[in-house]
Design a protein around this motif. Structure first.
Motif, PDB file in Angstrom:
ATOM      1  N   ILE A 242      36.568  37.284  38.371  1.00 46.47           N
ATOM      2  CA  ILE A 242      36.038  36.129  38.563  1.00 46.47           C
ATOM      3  C   ILE A 242      36.798  35.042  37.818  1.00 46.47           C
ATOM      4  O   ILE A 242      37.013  34.030  38.196  1.00 46.47           O
ATOM      5  CB  ILE A 242      34.494  36.292  37.946  1.00 46.47           C
ATOM      6  N   LYS A 243      37.115  35.342  36.621  1.00 51.79           N
ATOM      7  CA  LYS A 243      38.054  34.617  35.747  1.00 51.79           C
ATOM      8  C   LYS A 243      38.958  35.534  34.837  1.00 51.79           C
ATOM      9  O   LYS A 243      38.409  36.484  34.570  1.00 51.79           O
ATOM     10  CB  LYS A 243      37.107  33.558  35.096  1.00 51.79           C
ATOM     11  N   SER A 244      39.747  34.832  34.266  1.00 52.22           N
ATOM     12  CA  SER A 244      40.858  35.655  33.583  1.00 52.22           C
ATOM     13  C   SER A 244      40.955  35.020  32.155  1.00 52.22           C
ATOM     14  O   SER A 244      41.814  35.393  31.282  1.00 52.22           O
ATOM     15  CB  SER A 244      42.184  36.016  34.184  1.00 52.22           C
ATOM     16  N   TYR A 245      40.481  33.682  31.732  1.00 50.37           N
ATOM     17  CA  TYR A 245      40.637  33.237  30.309  1.00 50.37           C
ATOM     18  C   TYR A 245      39.325  32.438  30.157  1.00 50.37           C
ATOM     19  O   TYR A 245      38.683  31.834  30.884  1.00 50.37           O
ATOM     20  CB  TYR A 245      41.715  32.191  30.391  1.00 50.37           C
ATOM     21  N   PRO A 246      38.779  32.375  28.737  1.00 46.88           N
ATOM     22  CA  PRO A 246      39.608  33.262  27.745  1.00 46.88           C
ATOM     23  C   PRO A 246      39.355  34.681  27.809  1.00 46.88           C
ATOM     24  O   PRO A 246      40.138  35.431  26.884  1.00 46.88           O
ATOM     25  CB  PRO A 246      38.872  32.426  26.520  1.00 46.88           C
ATOM     26  N   GLU A 247      38.423  35.152  28.559  1.00 53.33           N
ATOM     27  CA  GLU A 247      38.228  36.665  28.604  1.00 53.33           C
ATOM     28  C   GLU A 247      38.185  36.904  30.153  1.00 53.33           C
ATOM     29  O   GLU A 247      37.846  36.142  30.761  1.00 53.33           O
ATOM     30  CB  GLU A 247      36.840  37.021  27.919  1.00 53.33           C
ATOM     31  N   PHE A 248      38.566  38.046  30.215  1.00 56.81           N
ATOM     32  CA  PHE A 248      38.438  38.738  31.814  1.00 56.81           C
ATOM     33  C   PHE A 248      37.034  39.100  31.991  1.00 56.81           C
ATOM     34  O   PHE A 248      36.352  39.802  31.187  1.00 56.81           O
ATOM     35  CB  PHE A 248      39.388  40.106  31.825  1.00 56.81           C
ATOM     36  N   VAL A 249      36.659  38.620  33.230  1.00 53.72           N
ATOM     37  CA  VAL A 249      35.107  38.570  33.678  1.00 53.72           C
ATOM     38  C   VAL A 249      35.283  39.012  35.136  1.00 53.72           C
ATOM     39  O   VAL A 249      35.891  38.559  35.830  1.00 53.72           O
ATOM     40  CB  VAL A 249      34.307  37.292  33.582  1.00 53.72           C
ATOM     41  N   TYR A 250      34.688  40.145  35.323  1.00 51.65           N
ATOM     42  CA  TYR A 250      34.588  40.863  36.541  1.00 51.65           C
ATOM     43  C   TYR A 250      33.144  40.887  37.371  1.00 51.65           C
ATOM     44  O   TYR A 250      31.961  41.085  36.337  1.00 51.65           O
ATOM     45  CB  TYR A 250      35.146  42.366  36.542  1.00 51.65           C
ATOM     46  N   LYS A 251      32.834  40.990  38.316  1.00 51.69           N
ATOM     47  CA  LYS A 251      31.716  41.317  39.125  1.00 51.69           C
ATOM     48  C   LYS A 251      31.802  42.728  39.488  1.00 51.69           C
ATOM     49  O   LYS A 251      32.892  43.053  40.301  1.00 51.69           O
ATOM     50  CB  LYS A 251      31.339  40.363  40.419  1.00 51.69           C
ATOM     51  N   VAL A 252      30.881  43.508  39.144  1.00 47.35           N
ATOM     52  CA  VAL A 252      30.876  44.976  39.464  1.00 47.35           C
ATOM     53  C   VAL A 252      29.766  45.409  40.299  1.00 47.35           C
ATOM     54  O   VAL A 252      28.754  44.904  40.079  1.00 47.35           O
ATOM     55  CB  VAL A 252      30.856  45.775  38.092  1.00 47.35           C
ATOM     56  N   ASN A 253      30.289  46.204  41.357  1.00 42.66           N
ATOM     57  CA  ASN A 253      29.149  46.402  42.411  1.00 42.66           C
ATOM     58  C   ASN A 253      29.060  47.964  42.335  1.00 42.66           C
ATOM     59  O   ASN A 253      29.996  48.809  42.576  1.00 42.66           O
ATOM     60  CB  ASN A 253      29.453  45.878  43.968  1.00 42.66           C
ATOM     61  N   TYR A 254      27.945  48.723  42.516  1.00 40.30           N
ATOM     62  CA  TYR A 254      27.610  49.891  42.557  1.00 40.30           C
ATOM     63  C   TYR A 254      26.127  49.961  43.414  1.00 40.30           C
ATOM     64  O   TYR A 254      25.141  49.865  43.001  1.00 40.30           O
ATOM     65  CB  TYR A 254      27.547  50.793  41.200  1.00 40.30           C
ATOM     66  N   LYS A 255      26.225  50.573  44.663  1.00 38.23           N
ATOM     67  CA  LYS A 255      25.131  50.831  45.318  1.00 38.23           C
ATOM     68  C   LYS A 255      24.255  49.501  45.573  1.00 38.23           C
ATOM     69  O   LYS A 255      24.836  48.670  45.998  1.00 38.23           O
ATOM     70  CB  LYS A 255      24.216  51.940  44.739  1.00 38.23           C
ATOM     71  N   ASN A 256      23.234  49.868  44.949  1.00 36.85           N
ATOM     72  CA  ASN A 256      22.277  48.380  44.999  1.00 36.85           C
ATOM     73  C   ASN A 256      22.306  47.796  43.971  1.00 36.85           C
ATOM     74  O   ASN A 256      21.339  46.658  43.604  1.00 36.85           O
ATOM     75  CB  ASN A 256      20.639  48.877  45.430  1.00 36.85           C
ATOM     76  N   SER A 257      23.155  47.983  42.922  1.00 30.32           N
ATOM     77  CA  SER A 257      23.276  47.211  41.674  1.00 30.32           C
ATOM     78  C   SER A 257      24.389  46.570  41.370  1.00 30.32           C
ATOM     79  O   SER A 257      25.619  46.827  42.051  1.00 30.32           O
ATOM     80  CB  SER A 257      23.106  48.396  40.575  1.00 30.32           C
ATOM     81  N   LYS A 258      24.261  45.375  40.759  1.00 30.70           N
ATOM     82  CA  LYS A 258      25.437  44.282  40.548  1.00 30.70           C
ATOM     83  C   LYS A 258      25.371  43.982  38.876  1.00 30.70           C
ATOM     84  O   LYS A 258      24.411  44.061  38.092  1.00 30.70           O
ATOM     85  CB  LYS A 258      25.327  43.151  41.308  1.00 30.70           C
TER      86      LYS A 258
END
Length: 310
Positions: free
Chosen positions: A31-47
């Motif tokens: 999602i963004k890389s500064y000031p920290e790396f931030v990700y959206k993680v998907n697993y089955k029906n959970s985000k």
């Protein structure tokens, strides 16, 4: 080169998530890389939202407060790992980093074209402060200008190489802070605050949910309040300030007149922190992103707040 590093990091994250939480993500999206790396993680029906942090953000007092506030107020929960911890270790090349997984809430960024959202923001922030008062209070010294001096000294180290005129202008502000430092000292019952309530760092769904607690610390609650004030004057939306105060005061009183100087000084501190952030980012990517006009605006903004201090 950068893409290869990001790909390698994502592979390491997927392995580490499985080790610490027992599942392999179906997808992991930057999602963004500064000031920290931030990700959206998907697993089955959970985000989830995954955020990578450096070691200096992993403070035991902050961790304990986040655990407390998660139980006390409805905020997006951080998933505990197999060791019953909020943060998991992430080894990447020679670096030891940390990350957390926070349940994703379907919502949207707060739109202040709807003025009622300022009321809601103030109301929810006051509830956090009230709960925090039951967690821990510590009567201690606060020196706002001392913190401003620390931020300014860092800023000046960058400015002296990119803008000499701005360097001398901000150095005059530094001299002022040093001369007035003793006048900025006061004592207050400190509580754990959010630390970055600038009108964002929250999701609007059925209510306002505060997120990004990485700047939470034991401090004067008026810093949280001042962050919103800073946003209002930055965007020239002072009508939002009055609405925010009305919402906050539904649960806890704000005495703006009595604390005006404190709010102004803390707004200066907030602006210096943001200014430093953009200078660091510009240096990191090797860009002239920070234009002279932006630097001049920051100087004029801070000077204007200083002139209002009684």
């Amino acid at each position: 080169m950068l893409l290869n590093i990001i790909k390698k990091l994502e592979c390491q994250l997927i392995k580490t998530i499985y080790i610490n939480y027992g599942f392999s993500p179906e997808s992991i999206i930057l999602i963004k890389s500064y000031p920290e790396f931030v990700y959206k993680v998907n697993y089955k029906n959970s985000k989830f939202i995954l955020k990578i942090l450096k070691k200096d953000k992993i403070d035991i007092e902050r961790i304990n407060f986040i655990k407390f506030i998660q139980k006390s107020i409805e905020i997006p929960k951080i998933l505990l790992n197999y060791n019953n911890k909020l943060y998991s270790e992430l080894y990447f090349d020679e670096y030891k980093l940390f990350f957390y997984l926070q349940y994703f809430i379907e919502g949207k960024d707060i739109n202040y074209e709807n003025n009622n959202n300022a009321i809601k923001y103030g109301r929810e922030l006051s509830l956090i402060h009230i709960k925090s008062m039951t967690y821990k209070k510590h009567y201690a010294e606060v020196d706002i200008f001392k913190e401003c001096i620390k931020e300014l000294e860092y800023i000046l180290e960058i400015l002296k190489f990119i803008n000499k005129k701005a360097y001398y202008s901000f150095n005059n502000i530094l001299i002022f802070f040093k001369e007035k430092s003793l006048e900025s000292i006061y004592y207050e019952n400190l509580i754990f605050i959010h630390g970055d309530t600038h009108g964002g760092n929250a999701i609007l769904a059925k209510k306002i949910y505060f997120i990004d607690w990485d700047d939470s610390k034991l401090y004067d609650k008026y810093y949280d309040i001042s962050c919103f004030y800073w946003m209002c004057i930055t965007l020239n939306r002072m009508n939002l300030w009055n609405l925010f105060c009305n919402g906050y005061q539904e649960n806890y009183p704000i005495n703006y007149t009595q604390h005006k100087n404190k709010i102004l000084k803390m707004s200066i501190l907030k602006d210096l922190k943001v200014f430093k952030y953009y200078l660091e980012y510009s240096q990191m990517i090797g860009s002239d992103l920070i234009k002279d006009i932006y630097i001049t605006k920051r100087y004029n903004f801070i000077k204007n707040l200083i002139d209002q201090i009684i």
